[in-house]
Scaffold this active site. Structure first.
Site, short mmCIF file in Angstrom:
data_model
loop_
_atom_site.label_atom_id
_atom_site.label_comp_id
_atom_site.label_asym_id
_atom_site.label_seq_id
_atom_site.Cartn_x
_atom_site.Cartn_y
_atom_site.Cartn_z
N ARG A 50 -22.22 -0.66 33.36
CA ARG A 50 -21.69 -1.40 33.91
C ARG A 50 -19.88 -1.31 33.82
O ARG A 50 -19.51 -0.69 34.79
CB ARG A 50 -21.73 -3.37 33.94
CG ARG A 50 -23.20 -3.31 34.57
CD ARG A 50 -23.68 -4.19 34.20
NE ARG A 50 -24.62 -4.41 33.43
CZ ARG A 50 -24.95 -5.59 32.51
NH1 ARG A 50 -24.69 -6.41 33.41
NH2 ARG A 50 -25.30 -4.51 31.29
N LYS A 99 -38.78 4.91 27.11
CA LYS A 99 -39.70 4.09 26.07
C LYS A 99 -40.78 4.42 26.18
O LYS A 99 -41.20 2.86 26.27
CB LYS A 99 -39.06 3.00 26.23
CG LYS A 99 -37.23 2.84 26.36
CD LYS A 99 -36.59 1.24 26.12
CE LYS A 99 -35.74 0.81 25.91
NZ LYS A 99 -35.09 1.63 27.16
N LYS A 119 -27.84 8.34 31.80
CA LYS A 119 -29.24 8.17 31.51
C LYS A 119 -29.73 7.66 32.29
O LYS A 119 -28.92 7.03 33.51
CB LYS A 119 -28.76 7.49 30.67
CG LYS A 119 -30.24 6.49 29.94
CD LYS A 119 -30.08 5.15 29.14
CE LYS A 119 -29.91 3.76 29.89
NZ LYS A 119 -31.22 3.28 29.77
N ASP A 133 -48.35 4.17 23.57
CA ASP A 133 -49.36 4.24 23.98
C ASP A 133 -50.01 4.54 23.03
O ASP A 133 -49.31 5.10 22.04
CB ASP A 133 -50.12 4.75 25.18
CG ASP A 133 -50.64 4.26 26.01
OD1 ASP A 133 -51.36 4.60 25.29
OD2 ASP A 133 -50.23 3.51 26.80
N THR A 163 -32.39 -4.67 21.88
CA THR A 163 -31.44 -5.83 21.45
C THR A 163 -31.61 -6.96 22.13
O THR A 163 -30.95 -8.09 21.70
CB THR A 163 -30.19 -5.55 21.70
OG1 THR A 163 -30.25 -4.42 23.50
CG2 THR A 163 -29.36 -4.48 21.33
N THR A 187 -51.66 10.02 24.41
CA THR A 187 -51.04 9.30 25.86
C THR A 187 -49.83 10.60 25.98
O THR A 187 -49.45 10.77 26.47
CB THR A 187 -51.69 7.93 26.56
OG1 THR A 187 -53.23 8.16 26.21
CG2 THR A 187 -51.33 7.66 27.53
N ASP A 228 -34.58 7.55 29.83
CA ASP A 228 -34.48 6.50 28.85
C ASP A 228 -36.07 5.98 29.51
O ASP A 228 -36.34 4.56 30.41
CB ASP A 228 -33.59 5.41 28.80
CG ASP A 228 -33.72 4.46 28.44
OD1 ASP A 228 -34.52 4.14 27.48
OD2 ASP A 228 -32.99 3.32 28.94
O1 C5P Z 1 -24.23 -1.97 31.68
P1 C5P Z 1 -24.14 -1.69 30.16
O2 C5P Z 1 -23.30 -0.61 29.69
O3 C5P Z 1 -24.54 -3.15 29.32
O4 C5P Z 1 -25.68 -0.54 30.15
C1 C5P Z 1 -26.38 0.08 28.77
C2 C5P Z 1 -27.75 0.70 29.20
O5 C5P Z 1 -27.84 0.40 27.70
C3 C5P Z 1 -28.59 -0.58 30.55
O6 C5P Z 1 -29.22 0.35 30.84
C4 C5P Z 1 -29.79 -1.26 29.02
O7 C5P Z 1 -30.68 -1.03 29.61
C5 C5P Z 1 -29.79 0.10 27.95
N1 C5P Z 1 -30.54 -0.40 26.66
C6 C5P Z 1 -29.52 -1.39 26.30
N2 C5P Z 1 -29.54 -2.10 25.24
C7 C5P Z 1 -30.84 -1.15 24.56
C8 C5P Z 1 -31.35 -0.31 24.83
C9 C5P Z 1 -31.10 -0.31 26.44
O8 C5P Z 1 -28.39 -2.05 26.45
N3 C5P Z 1 -32.15 -2.29 23.34
#
Ligand code: C5P
Length: 232
Positions: free
Chosen positions: A212, A62, A33, A65, A120, A69, A60
């Protein structure tokens, strides 16, 4: 649709991203991603470079608009040959339909298109008091998912804990792409509604997005293999 693990490559630069991907053995090409930070820093060339290395890409960005566009922007992203892109369902059914139109190539092929329902990070309290949306957050998520389905999209991004209710409302074939994944023995970082890869599989996620727990692991390749083993 086959289940898969998508690694969130939340790195600030091309160098850091490629250094990370170089740790994987030649035959292992994880689905990755690319988010706003890396895309805005490096531009479309980073997408082409990672794609040319043989990875599938979820871009990703998102989009949200006016329909015209979004349609034109999606046409550009489609030409980049990514595998999955997203929009905010809050842009309305009209905007999601326009996105789909822009994304579809002349031969009818296109990347998967999924919608963000509620981030979230949005609490029910903020949604009701700041955005004046009176429904419960779960009702909003289900309604936005149904709107996405009506617009012809392939699925939604949601918490793994919401995947079951989305499937129930929109059908088994409607994809759920779920971040918020942690191993059973790990901390939560800043995530709140989390679960393990194995539990996400049980609830019905099609794709887990893992950042992470893989990127910050002492051995990222082993952490990725552990995710695959639990989830796929
Ligand atoms: O490090 P971690 O596992 O928390 O990363 C989750 C990824 O998913 C990040 O790139 C975060 O921006 C993305 N994300 C999220 N919750 C969402 C949409 C995207 O954690 N609702």
């Amino acid at each position: 649709m086959n289940r898969d693990v998508i690694i969130a490559c939340d790195f600030a630069s091309r160098e850091a991203t490629l250094e990370f991907l170089d740790r994987f053995p030649a035959g292992r090409k994880p689905f990755v991603k690319i988010g706003m930070e890396l895309f805005y820093a490096e531009g479309p060339s980073i997408v082409r470079e990672i794609k040319s290395r043989g990875h599938k890409i979820f871009l990703d960005l998102k989009l949200h608009d006016i329909p015209n566009t979004v349609k034109k922007a999606m046409r550009v992203l489609s030409a980049l040959d990514v595998d999955m892109v997203n929009v905010h369902a809050a842009g309305t059914i009209g905007m999601m339909k326009a996105a789909l139109e822009g994304l579809t190539r002349e031969d009818g092929s296109r990347p998967l298109l999924i919608a963000v329902t509620q981030l979230t990070s949005t609490s029910q309290e903020a949604m009701q008091n700041e955005l004046l949306i009176g429904a419960t957050i779960n009702d909003t998520i289900v309604k936005y998912a149904q709107n996405a389905r009506e617009a012809g999209l392939d699925g939604v991004v949601c918490s793994p804990l919401e995947a079951g209710m989305v499937k129930k409302a929109c059908g088994e074939g409607f994809l759920t792409v779920t971040p918020g994944i942690r191993f059973a023995d790990a901390g939560k970082d800043d995530q709140v509604r989390i679960t393990t890869p194995a539990r996400a599989r049980e609830i019905g996620s099609d794709f887990i997005v893992v950042g992470r727990p893989i990127t910050a692991a002492p051995d990222p390749v082993a952490a990725y293999e552990k995710c695959l083993k639990e989830f796929v």
